[in-house]
Motif scaffolding. Sequence first.
Motif, short mmCIF file in Angstrom:
data_model
loop_
_atom_site.label_atom_id
_atom_site.label_comp_id
_atom_site.label_asym_id
_atom_site.label_seq_id
_atom_site.Cartn_x
_atom_site.Cartn_y
_atom_site.Cartn_z
N LYS A 144 20.12 44.08 -0.34
CA LYS A 144 19.25 45.09 -0.93
C LYS A 144 18.27 44.48 -1.94
O LYS A 144 17.22 45.06 -2.22
N GLN A 145 18.62 43.33 -2.53
CA GLN A 145 17.77 42.72 -3.55
C GLN A 145 16.80 41.69 -2.99
O GLN A 145 16.02 41.11 -3.74
N CYS A 146 16.85 41.42 -1.69
CA CYS A 146 16.02 40.37 -1.10
C CYS A 146 14.54 40.75 -1.06
O CYS A 146 14.19 41.91 -0.83
N HIS A 160 15.52 35.24 -2.87
CA HIS A 160 15.77 35.75 -4.21
C HIS A 160 14.93 34.94 -5.18
O HIS A 160 14.75 33.74 -5.00
N THR A 162 13.19 34.89 -9.55
CA THR A 162 13.15 35.43 -10.90
C THR A 162 11.80 35.13 -11.54
O THR A 162 11.11 34.19 -11.15
N ALA A 182 14.86 39.51 -12.63
CA ALA A 182 15.00 39.29 -11.20
C ALA A 182 13.86 39.96 -10.46
O ALA A 182 13.46 41.09 -10.78
N ALA A 184 12.86 41.75 -7.24
CA ALA A 184 13.54 42.45 -6.16
C ALA A 184 12.60 43.50 -5.58
O ALA A 184 11.52 43.75 -6.11
N ASP A 186 12.64 46.58 -5.68
CA ASP A 186 12.33 47.74 -6.52
C ASP A 186 11.24 47.44 -7.53
O ASP A 186 10.76 48.34 -8.20
#
Length: 227
Positions: A144-146, A160, A162, A182, A184, A186
């Motif tokens: 979900k964070q990719c 991923h 930062t 991070a 992501a 979102d």
Amino acid sequence: MSKSRREDALMGKLLDLVRKQFQRVTPGDDHPANSYRATDCLMSGLAIFVLKFPSMLRFDDARDEPMLCDNLRQLFRVERVPTDSTLRRRLDAIDPNVVHRALRTRFGWLLRYRHLECFRMADGALPLALDGTGYYTSTKGPCKQCLAQKTHGGKIRYRHGTLSAVVVHPDVKQVVPAAVEALAMDNAYENDDTRALAASRHEYERATKIELQEEVEIRQEHIQKTQ
């Protein structure tokens, strides 16, 4: 007091400030079933960076060495040093906001007690260098964070990354980490916008600063948001 003793006292104070924030983990993060306290895991993770270990595995190999044990116990106040696998498992389950609060508290204390004055430019601004970095990439199914990035060959690569911010000065050898966020899905609409969008929500926007960014071209919407 000598310079070295002042630096040691400052390091001890900053570590105490960070540790107090790490102790504010939620009950779920520090469940009795976990044999290692969340605070010990967080402080051990911090020690990896402060003591400049190249990886968690190298830290795990050295965790029984007397000198490292003394540093962890006396400087970082770690009661039980976690193994590599335990450290990864516990840190993955902890809310990143715990780390964000610790960074804000430490940075605010440095500003309040004027420890960053040597970094100020002639106009009083603090140069804040922003840079994005990646630490994982794969062509397999994403989490979900990719972030998704299309390669020149048309394939989708997941990664991923930062956004990190540090206070810098051309005449000072040291840098002061200010924040990390991070990258992501979102906080990204398109790959080219990820750093700019993350930077526009940076916690230190209200501080007087100069932003030094890696990109040659800065998006107009980012400039407007950070003015």
